[in-house]
Structure formats: C-alpha cells, structure tokens
Design an enzyme around this catalytic site. Structure first.
Site, PDB file in Angstrom:
ATOM      1  N   LYS A 191      -5.826 -16.586   4.269  1.00  0.00           N
ATOM      2  CA  LYS A 191      -4.833 -15.625   3.791  1.00  0.00           C
ATOM      3  C   LYS A 191      -4.225 -16.164   2.510  1.00  0.00           C
ATOM      4  CE  LYS A 191      -3.182 -11.668   5.316  1.00  0.00           C
ATOM      5  NZ  LYS A 191      -3.826 -10.729   6.248  1.00  0.00           N
TER       6      LYS A 191
HETATM    7  P1  NAD Z   1       1.098  -1.685   2.829  1.00  0.00           P
HETATM    8  O1  NAD Z   1       1.692  -2.423   1.704  1.00  0.00           O
HETATM    9  O2  NAD Z   1       0.104  -0.620   2.551  1.00  0.00           O
HETATM   10  O3  NAD Z   1       2.251  -1.077   3.755  1.00  0.00           O
HETATM   11  C1  NAD Z   1       3.321  -1.825   4.256  1.00  0.00           C
HETATM   12  C2  NAD Z   1       4.374  -0.815   4.685  1.00  0.00           C
HETATM   13  O4  NAD Z   1       5.434  -1.478   5.365  1.00  0.00           O
HETATM   14  C3  NAD Z   1       5.016  -0.081   3.505  1.00  0.00           C
HETATM   15  O5  NAD Z   1       5.216   1.269   3.890  1.00  0.00           O
HETATM   16  C4  NAD Z   1       6.346  -0.786   3.343  1.00  0.00           C
HETATM   17  O6  NAD Z   1       7.321   0.009   2.705  1.00  0.00           O
HETATM   18  C5  NAD Z   1       6.668  -1.035   4.804  1.00  0.00           C
HETATM   19  N1  NAD Z   1       7.707  -2.016   5.056  1.00  0.00           N
HETATM   20  C6  NAD Z   1       7.905  -3.206   4.455  1.00  0.00           C
HETATM   21  N2  NAD Z   1       8.992  -3.799   5.013  1.00  0.00           N
HETATM   22  C7  NAD Z   1       9.432  -2.966   5.982  1.00  0.00           C
HETATM   23  C8  NAD Z   1      10.511  -3.012   6.921  1.00  0.00           C
HETATM   24  N3  NAD Z   1      11.319  -4.056   6.969  1.00  0.00           N
HETATM   25  N4  NAD Z   1      10.656  -1.966   7.784  1.00  0.00           N
HETATM   26  C9  NAD Z   1       9.835  -0.911   7.746  1.00  0.00           C
HETATM   27  N5  NAD Z   1       8.800  -0.818   6.884  1.00  0.00           N
HETATM   28  C10 NAD Z   1       8.627  -1.830   6.025  1.00  0.00           C
HETATM   29  O7  NAD Z   1       0.473  -2.814   3.789  1.00  0.00           O
HETATM   30  P2  NAD Z   1      -0.608  -2.622   4.932  1.00  0.00           P
HETATM   31  O8  NAD Z   1      -1.916  -3.030   4.377  1.00  0.00           O
HETATM   32  O9  NAD Z   1      -0.437  -1.302   5.589  1.00  0.00           O
HETATM   33  O10 NAD Z   1      -0.169  -3.795   5.911  1.00  0.00           O
HETATM   34  C11 NAD Z   1       0.813  -3.602   6.932  1.00  0.00           C
HETATM   35  C12 NAD Z   1       0.620  -4.677   7.994  1.00  0.00           C
HETATM   36  O11 NAD Z   1      -0.711  -4.586   8.521  1.00  0.00           O
HETATM   37  C13 NAD Z   1       0.744  -6.121   7.511  1.00  0.00           C
HETATM   38  O12 NAD Z   1       1.266  -6.912   8.557  1.00  0.00           O
HETATM   39  C14 NAD Z   1      -0.692  -6.521   7.245  1.00  0.00           C
HETATM   40  O13 NAD Z   1      -0.873  -7.932   7.285  1.00  0.00           O
HETATM   41  C15 NAD Z   1      -1.363  -5.830   8.396  1.00  0.00           C
HETATM   42  N6  NAD Z   1      -2.809  -5.614   8.250  1.00  0.00           N
HETATM   43  C16 NAD Z   1      -3.309  -4.905   7.196  1.00  0.00           C
HETATM   44  C17 NAD Z   1      -4.674  -4.684   7.107  1.00  0.00           C
HETATM   45  C18 NAD Z   1      -5.274  -3.838   6.030  1.00  0.00           C
HETATM   46  O14 NAD Z   1      -6.476  -3.574   6.096  1.00  0.00           O
HETATM   47  N7  NAD Z   1      -4.512  -3.377   5.039  1.00  0.00           N
HETATM   48  C19 NAD Z   1      -5.524  -5.201   8.073  1.00  0.00           C
HETATM   49  C20 NAD Z   1      -4.992  -5.912   9.151  1.00  0.00           C
HETATM   50  C21 NAD Z   1      -3.619  -6.092   9.215  1.00  0.00           C
END
Ligand code: NAD
Length: 418
Positions: A108
């Site tokens: 990561k």
């Molecule tokens: P993203 O940036 O597309 O979305 C993140 C979202 O969370 C945004 O809407 C942001 O405004 C919101 N956010 C941030 N802080 C917040 C809070 N305190 N309360 C409520 N909402 C809040 O990111 P993503 O890719 O959707 O990732 C989200 C989670 O999923 C992370 O933990 C990431 O590690 C995990 N993840 C992502 C992927 C992927 O393929 N993108 C894969 C596995 C896990």
C-alpha cells in the site's frame, strides 16, 4: 500516527492476526514473520505549486509480504496518510490476496496531501514525482499500485506513463485501475462495489433472506460505496442513508442511486444534493436499517459507538472500518460482519485480471470479467462460511484463518532465506 488518529491502525491489523493465530494454532515462527512489514519506503519531494511557491510532500510505499508473489495494493492521497496507516493497509492487502488466492503479496502507498485543495496540474506533478521516487521498488513483477481513496484511473494513467517514460518502454502491467484505452480492464471501476454486493447476497442466501426492500446505509459515497449502493438497489434493496466527507443525507423512501452518483460526478461531493434530510455525516451510522456498509476510512466503528449501531449486518467496503474492540461488541449483539478482506476483495480480483490481460496483451469482454469475479467470490465466501461454522468463529477470524493458512503453506516450501 496522524494527529487525528488516537490509535494505531497497524496495532489493529496485528491484533486481527493474533486473534486468528490463536484460534488456528499458528506456529510462533510464522506468527513472528506475519507481524513484520518486509519493506517501508518513505520519500519527500518538492513540487512547484500553481502560485509559483515550492512545497514539499511526503509519500510512502509499504510492501508487507511478498511470499506469494509480487506485491499489490492501492495508493491514497489524504491528509491523514501516515506510516502506521500504510503498514496496516499493506498487511490487509497481503491477507486479502491470499484469501482470494491471487498470486500476490500485499502493498500500500500514499501521499500526505489534500486533493480537494490541489489543482489537476498539481495532482499530476505530485503523482509523477511520487512515482519517480518509488521507482526502485515498482514494476509489473515487483509491486503494482492501484487506485484507492482520492486516487482514480487518471492517477494510474500518470503513474503508468511516468514509469514507462523512465524505463523507455510502455508498461501497462505496472498499475491496475487504468483507463480502458491504456489497457485497463472492463469492469474494474465497479469491481469493488460489485464484490460488496456479491458477498452481501451470498450471506443473505445463507441466512435464507431476501435483499428486496432491505434498508441500507452507505457510509462513504466514493467508488466503493456508490457502486455497492447501485448493485444493491438493482436487487431491490432500499438505500435510505448515505454520507461522504461533506455531509450525511437520509431519505426513508430510498434514494435514486444514479441521481446521487450524478451529483458526485458533477460536484465531487454530496453536499449540494437536495432530495433528502441533511444530518451530520457520522449520524448515518446509527439509522434504523438492517444493512450497514462502511465504505469510507478506517476506525469508523469503535468501542465508543458500536453499541449505537442498529444494523444487523455490516459489510466492510472500506479497509479496517471496525476496531477489534468494536468487533467484540458487534459479535455479542449477534451482528454479522463480512470482513473487509473478503467484502472488498472484488477490486483486487479484477485488478489481477487486468494485470493478466496487460501481460498477455489479450483483452476480455466484460461478461468474462464479471463471471470470473462471481465464481471466485462465491467460492471464497463459501470457504469462509464453512470455516466459521467448523471453527465456531466470526467470519473475520475465519477469513484470516483461510488467508494465513495459504501464506503459511508457501513458507513450508520456500523456507526462510538464507
Ligand atoms: P473514494 O475516494 O472513491 O471514496 C471515499 C469516500 O469516503 C468519499 O465519498 C469521501 O468523501 C468519503 N469519506 C471520507 N471521509 C469520510 C468520513 N469521515 N465519513 C464519511 N465519508 C467519508 O475511495 P474508495 O476507493 O471508494 O475507497 C473507500 C474505501 O474502500 C477505502 O477504505 C479503501 O481503502 C477501500 N477499498 C477501495 C478499493 C477500490 O477498488 N477503490 C478496493 C478495496 C478497498
């Protein structure tokens, strides 16, 4: 640890290993190996901002364990990025890749910055310079980044281009989550949210329940949260509360998910959305709904607020949203938790498909991607469910037992160098 975090996420990741290690009787030698990240790179670099000033940024790349193959894992841009968080996320990637049986270790990375306050040009410069700084540990057979919080397919395109320029050959397999035109896979954008949906559907099947009219809360309406909400709503579930970093919104009649997605597409945030009641963003967690999908950041469900949650099922779209202390409270309340390393593994599964396609130069139809994803997730869900029944443990401990067993098996044959 960042100032905002009063706890260590890396400790949380280690506690999860401990819990499973105890239940499965993991040998002490392997337990010792699994507690330590293999490599941690910290870089600091100057960027000339749009106003002419020079600012220094700090980034990290952690490669936690590569026993099963090259390391794989996202890179995030967030003010809270820190060494502790990156180590935890790299550890979770290691167990996730092992759980779904991909030939990868876990990594990561991230850069400490606030993308909301940076121009596109500044983001591009940061991405290119960060990529150049971590070049010595990157490569399609060494470590392969992907998008994560506040990084997108565009970020991956800049990373791929920088790597390609510096090595003198176009290298589409060095990142995943790229735009399709650069060798990105069909179905990658939706993959994590689709995986959240598939694992939820499988749990409901096991419980003999239907998703139709099930009330759902989604915390974090980014890539993962929005697509999870979309696929669940397609199955008849009702999304009644959503949040992002700007606000929480409730609509007990159920949101039109496409409409919400259009708002975020246009304005980046949910704040301008008007068809619902605005509440402080954390309030959505405590709404009256059966299913809760945390899809934002780590440590959202903790000892101090787990008791307030009314949902009966939690599906972890985010990495590490639930602390081990909260886990105990949820377990006592009889709440099912589909753990992150299973629930959000759809992203890395399709990233693996993307890497295979880029290495072979042969690209698949979307149907093939979705079918393969379905098969892998259903098989893994069954394996975790059966392990939980057999070992009388939570789904999280069961998922760790499956994952740690797979990595342990590799050490049996590879041994410890030298
Ligand atoms: P993203 O940036 O597309 O979305 C993140 C979202 O969370 C945004 O809407 C942001 O405004 C919101 N956010 C941030 N802080 C917040 C809070 N305190 N309360 C409520 N909402 C809040 O990111 P993503 O890719 O959707 O990732 C989200 C989670 O999923 C992370 O933990 C990431 O590690 C995990 N993840 C992502 C992927 C992927 O393929 N993108 C894969 C596995 C896990």
């Amino acid at each position: 640890m960042s100032t905002q975090q009063k706890f260590s996420v890396a400790d949380m990741a280690r506690k999860q290993i401990e819990n499973a290690a105890k239940t499965m009787g993991l040998p002490e030698s392997l337990r010792t190996i699994f507690m330590c990240p293999k490599r941690m790179l910290r870089v600091t670099f100057p960027i000339q901002m749009d106003n002419g000033n020079v600012k220094c940024f700090t980034g990290y790349r952690c490669q936690y364990n590569d026993a099963r193959g090259p390391t794989k894992g996202g890179g995030r841009y967030n003010p809270d990025v820190c060494e502790d968080e990156v180590i935890a996320l790299a550890a979770w990637m290691t167990w996730k890749c092992a759980l779904v049986d991909l030939p990868y270790g876990g990594a990561k990375g991230g850069v400490i910055c606030d993308p909301m306050k940076l121009s596109e040009r500044e983001l591009e410069k940061i991405t290119r310079r960060y990529t150049a700084e971590i070049m010595p540990v990157l490569g399609p057979h060494i470590d392969i980044p992907a998008p994560d919080v506040f990084t997108t397919s565009k970020t991956m395109a800049w990373m791929m281009d920088t790597f390609s320029m510096m090595t003198g050959r176009t290298e589409p397999a060095v990142v995943t989550g790229k735009p399709e035109v650069l060798g990105g896979s069909k179905g990658r954008k939706e993959a994590t949210g689709r995986g959240v949906f598939i694992t939820t559907r499988e749990l409901y099947r096991k419980l003999g329940k239907s998703l139709k009219d099930t009330k759902v809360i989604v915390q974090g309406f980014g890539n993962v949260g929005s697509y999870a909400a979309y696929f669940l709503s397609q199955e008849g579930a009702k999304i009644i509360a959503v949040s992002d970093s700007s606000t929480g919104i409730i609509n007990n009649n159920g949101f039109d998910v496409k409409d919400l997605m259009e708002c975020v597409e246009k304005h980046k945030l949910l704040e301008p959305y008007t068809k619902g009641e605005k509440v402080p963003r954390d309030e959505v967690l405590y709404q009256d709904a059966e299913l809760l999908i945390p899809a934002a950041l780590e440590n959202q469900i903790r000892e101090d607020n787990a008791g307030k949650i009314k949902a009966k099922v939690i599906v972890e779209g985010a990495n590490g949203p639930t602390s081990p202390e909260a886990d105990e409270i949820l377990e006592k309340k009889g709440i099912y938790v589909i753990p992150d390393i299973l629930a959000n593994s759809g992203g890395v599964i399709v990233s693996h498909f993307e890497w295979v396609q880029a290495l072979s130069g042969l690209y698949w139809e979307e149907r093939e991607v979705v079918d393969r994803l379905e098969r892998k997730l259903v098989r893994t869900f069954d394996e975790v469910w059966d392990t939980a029944k057999r070992m009388k443990t939570s789904l999280r401990v069961a998922a760790y037992i499956v994952a740690l067993s797979r990595v342990s098996e590799v050490y049996k044959y590879r041994g410890i160098f030298p």
